[in-house]
Design a protein around this motif. Structure first.
Motif, PDB file in Angstrom:
ATOM      1  N   LYS A   1      -6.076  13.905  -6.179  1.00  0.00           N
ATOM      2  CA  LYS A   1      -5.600  12.639  -5.889  1.00  0.00           C
ATOM      3  C   LYS A   1      -4.315  12.700  -4.958  1.00  0.00           C
ATOM      4  O   LYS A   1      -3.934  11.855  -4.254  1.00  0.00           O
ATOM      5  CB  LYS A   1      -5.503  11.846  -7.353  1.00  0.00           C
ATOM      6  N   ARG A   2      -3.257  13.610  -5.434  1.00  0.00           N
ATOM      7  CA  ARG A   2      -2.006  13.752  -4.682  1.00  0.00           C
ATOM      8  C   ARG A   2      -2.507  14.013  -3.184  1.00  0.00           C
ATOM      9  O   ARG A   2      -1.738  13.666  -2.307  1.00  0.00           O
ATOM     10  CB  ARG A   2      -1.297  14.862  -5.271  1.00  0.00           C
ATOM     11  N   PHE A   3      -3.493  14.899  -3.038  1.00  0.00           N
ATOM     12  CA  PHE A   3      -3.751  15.313  -1.587  1.00  0.00           C
ATOM     13  C   PHE A   3      -3.984  14.225  -0.857  1.00  0.00           C
ATOM     14  O   PHE A   3      -3.620  13.789   0.029  1.00  0.00           O
ATOM     15  CB  PHE A   3      -4.841  16.196  -1.542  1.00  0.00           C
ATOM     16  N   GLU A   4      -5.104  13.327  -1.661  1.00  0.00           N
ATOM     17  CA  GLU A   4      -5.559  12.059  -0.862  1.00  0.00           C
ATOM     18  C   GLU A   4      -4.589  10.913  -0.670  1.00  0.00           C
ATOM     19  O   GLU A   4      -4.600  10.319   0.607  1.00  0.00           O
ATOM     20  CB  GLU A   4      -6.663  11.427  -1.767  1.00  0.00           C
ATOM     21  N   ALA A   5      -3.549  10.767  -1.462  1.00  0.00           N
ATOM     22  CA  ALA A   5      -2.575   9.616  -1.451  1.00  0.00           C
ATOM     23  C   ALA A   5      -1.483  10.358  -0.146  1.00  0.00           C
ATOM     24  O   ALA A   5      -1.160   9.296   0.602  1.00  0.00           O
ATOM     25  CB  ALA A   5      -1.601   9.889  -2.704  1.00  0.00           C
TER      26      ALA A   5
ATOM     27  N   HIS B   1       0.863  -1.196   0.042  1.00  0.00           N
ATOM     28  CA  HIS B   1      -0.061  -0.016  -0.018  1.00  0.00           C
ATOM     29  C   HIS B   1       0.850   1.471  -0.018  1.00  0.00           C
ATOM     30  O   HIS B   1       0.371   2.128  -0.816  1.00  0.00           O
ATOM     31  CB  HIS B   1      -0.829  -0.081   1.329  1.00  0.00           C
ATOM     32  N   VAL B   2       1.739   1.393   0.649  1.00  0.00           N
ATOM     33  CA  VAL B   2       2.889   2.220   0.695  1.00  0.00           C
ATOM     34  C   VAL B   2       3.367   2.549  -0.687  1.00  0.00           C
ATOM     35  O   VAL B   2       3.450   3.888  -1.056  1.00  0.00           O
ATOM     36  CB  VAL B   2       4.038   2.041   1.650  1.00  0.00           C
ATOM     37  N   ARG B   3       3.583   1.500  -1.700  1.00  0.00           N
ATOM     38  CA  ARG B   3       4.296   1.916  -3.055  1.00  0.00           C
ATOM     39  C   ARG B   3       3.001   2.418  -3.910  1.00  0.00           C
ATOM     40  O   ARG B   3       3.190   3.149  -4.488  1.00  0.00           O
ATOM     41  CB  ARG B   3       4.583   0.510  -3.594  1.00  0.00           C
ATOM     42  N   VAL B   4       1.679   1.765  -3.604  1.00  0.00           N
ATOM     43  CA  VAL B   4       0.660   2.266  -4.527  1.00  0.00           C
ATOM     44  C   VAL B   4       0.463   3.701  -3.976  1.00  0.00           C
ATOM     45  O   VAL B   4       0.125   4.504  -5.170  1.00  0.00           O
ATOM     46  CB  VAL B   4      -0.565   1.460  -4.238  1.00  0.00           C
ATOM     47  N   PHE B   5       0.300   4.132  -2.758  1.00  0.00           N
ATOM     48  CA  PHE B   5       0.063   5.507  -2.605  1.00  0.00           C
ATOM     49  C   PHE B   5       1.218   6.451  -2.856  1.00  0.00           C
ATOM     50  O   PHE B   5       0.838   7.585  -3.121  1.00  0.00           O
ATOM     51  CB  PHE B   5      -0.287   5.707  -1.106  1.00  0.00           C
ATOM     52  N   ARG B   6       2.410   5.920  -2.875  1.00  0.00           N
ATOM     53  CA  ARG B   6       3.738   6.939  -3.183  1.00  0.00           C
ATOM     54  C   ARG B   6       3.292   7.240  -4.472  1.00  0.00           C
ATOM     55  O   ARG B   6       3.862   8.348  -5.382  1.00  0.00           O
ATOM     56  CB  ARG B   6       5.007   6.082  -2.739  1.00  0.00           C
ATOM     57  N   LYS B   7       3.067   6.070  -5.435  1.00  0.00           N
ATOM     58  CA  LYS B   7       2.918   6.503  -6.940  1.00  0.00           C
ATOM     59  C   LYS B   7       1.857   7.256  -6.934  1.00  0.00           C
ATOM     60  O   LYS B   7       1.795   8.402  -7.949  1.00  0.00           O
ATOM     61  CB  LYS B   7       2.519   4.966  -7.421  1.00  0.00           C
ATOM     62  N   ALA B   8       0.414   7.212  -6.403  1.00  0.00           N
ATOM     63  CA  ALA B   8      -0.453   8.075  -6.675  1.00  0.00           C
ATOM     64  C   ALA B   8      -0.239   9.668  -6.018  1.00  0.00           C
ATOM     65  O   ALA B   8      -0.682  10.570  -6.738  1.00  0.00           O
ATOM     66  CB  ALA B   8      -1.670   7.822  -5.888  1.00  0.00           C
ATOM     67  N   SER B   9       0.740   9.666  -5.321  1.00  0.00           N
ATOM     68  CA  SER B   9       1.162  11.088  -4.768  1.00  0.00           C
ATOM     69  C   SER B   9       2.019  11.820  -5.752  1.00  0.00           C
ATOM     70  O   SER B   9       2.108  13.296  -5.620  1.00  0.00           O
ATOM     71  CB  SER B   9       2.087  10.886  -3.392  1.00  0.00           C
TER      72      SER B   9
END
Length: 396
Positions: A336-340, A321-329
């Protein structure tokens, strides 16, 4: 007092207790110095003590000494049916209806009941049909007024904050609100579903829910099926406000804390309650194409349930999940960046809580490997959570 007693009796109310004069009051009319005015004086009867002593003249009876007794006016907001309290109109009408039903029951009704039992395939000789009257909820006028004030405070909480605070403070400790619980829980359930974009109103509804949950004098066990879905909606719903940059994150954290309180209170009565809540959060976190706002709520919900929940349901998949959210950031969409970033901070907070828990006890090699993997992904952000000696021994 007799005139007042007669007036009260005509209105169907109990008369006052007192003593009046059995003889009519007579007045003397005297002329004043001003001839246009008249002065009225009481005509007092002269009593002959000799006649009283010989029994020819009777004195009025001696008034009874004043006494008092104690009885319940209301118990949990409901007036008990005892001789000292007046009979409620609804009870009178209910009793009258029951008497009329019993009076007008005829052989035709008995035959209809037999036909019905034969149609259902039940032996009419052995069938025993128990008829129960529909229970009526009689709310006192005080409770009705209190309910209106609570609803007004919830709906106008953002405007009149002082009134809302007073109502919430009363709701959290008042012992006489048990009969309002079904009405308030139903109100919360209905309003959450129809106001999913009104953030301030949803926050007021969750505060109302918390007051009902933490009040030690209320029993909410029978109404959890209405209250808990509304709370989980405020944790996991995709959208809780009109604009994405509003602070709906605080509402999700607040509602997640309520699930923790519910689990703590009813864990003994419902052994599967916490397990089902955890499954709801876990499924929301790992569902494909799930909105990051819902995933944030799932992370917060699992975090508040304690380090053991983090270990079993968050830690094994935290690296992914860290990798997925870092990519979305790094996405082009600013929202979307804000949510990530919020989701990454929620994962970091969960890891910090678990890390603090592990430093207080021995951990096995599997846990240690998982923690090292998460540390490699999160990097120096985990340092504020780590004791100095642990950083030197483990990560340096």
């Amino acid at each position: 007092t007799r005139d007042i007693d007669n007036a009260l009796l005509l209105q169907g109310q109990s008369s006052l207790h007192g003593y009046g004069n059995a003889n009519p009051i007579e007045f003397n009319i005297k002329k004043s110095k001003n001839k246009d005015r008249k002065v009225f004086t009481l005509k007092e009867k002269t009593l002959d003590l000799q006649q009283i002593a010989e029994g020819e003249e009777k004195l009025p009876p001696v008034p009874v000494k004043p006494t008092y007794s104690v009885h319940w006016l209301a118990i949990d907001g409901v007036q008990p049916s005892i001789a000292e309290n007046p009979v409620l109109a609804s009870q009178k009408s209910r009793k009258r209806d029951n008497e009329e039903d019993a009076k007008h029951s005829s052989q035709a009704g008995v035959e209809a009941k037999k036909k019905r039992t034969r149609r259902l395939g039940v032996n009419s000789d052995k069938a025993q049909v128990i008829r129960r009257d529909i229970a009526k909820h009689d709310l006192s006028s005080e409770l009705q007024l209190y309910y209106k004030k609570v609803i007004a405070a919830v709906e106008d909480g953002s405007v009149n904050k002082s009134a809302a605070e007073n109502v919430f403070a009363s709701l959290s400790i008042d012992p006489g609100l048990q009969f309002l619980v079904p009405y308030l829980t139903k109100y919360v359930s209905e309003q959450v579903q129809s106001n999913l974009e009104n953030l301030s109103f949803l926050f007021s509804l969750m505060r109302l829910s918390k007051c009902l949950i933490v009040n030690p004098n209320l029993n909410n066990e029978l109404y959890l099926h209405q209250l808990l879905p509304a709370v989980l909606t405020c944790v996991l719903s995709k959208k809780l406000c009109r604009k994405g940059f509003e602070d709906h994150w605080s509402l999700r954290v607040f509602a997640a804390d309520l699930t923790k309180i519910v689990c703590a209170q009813y864990a003994e009565s419902y052994t599967v309650l916490q397990r089902r809540i955890i499954k709801t959060f876990y499924d929301a976190l790992n569902k494909k194409k799930q909105a990051m706002t819902s995933q944030y709520g799932a992370i917060v919900g699992l975090t508040v349930l304690g380090p053991l929940t983090i270990k079993s349901y968050l830690l094994p998949s935290m690296t992914k999940h860290v990798r997925v959210f870092r990519k979305a950031s790094s996405a082009k969409n600013e929202e979307k960046r804000f949510e990530a970033h919020y989701c990454l901070s929620a994962l970091l907070h969960a890891f910090g809580i678990y890390f603090k828990y592990t430093t207080e006890r021995d951990i096995d090699n599997e846990e240690r490997d998982l923690m090292l993997q998460v540390h490699e992904e999160l990097g120096e952000k985990t340092v504020p959570w780590c004791p100095t000696e642990y950083i030197v021994d483990t990560f340096v």
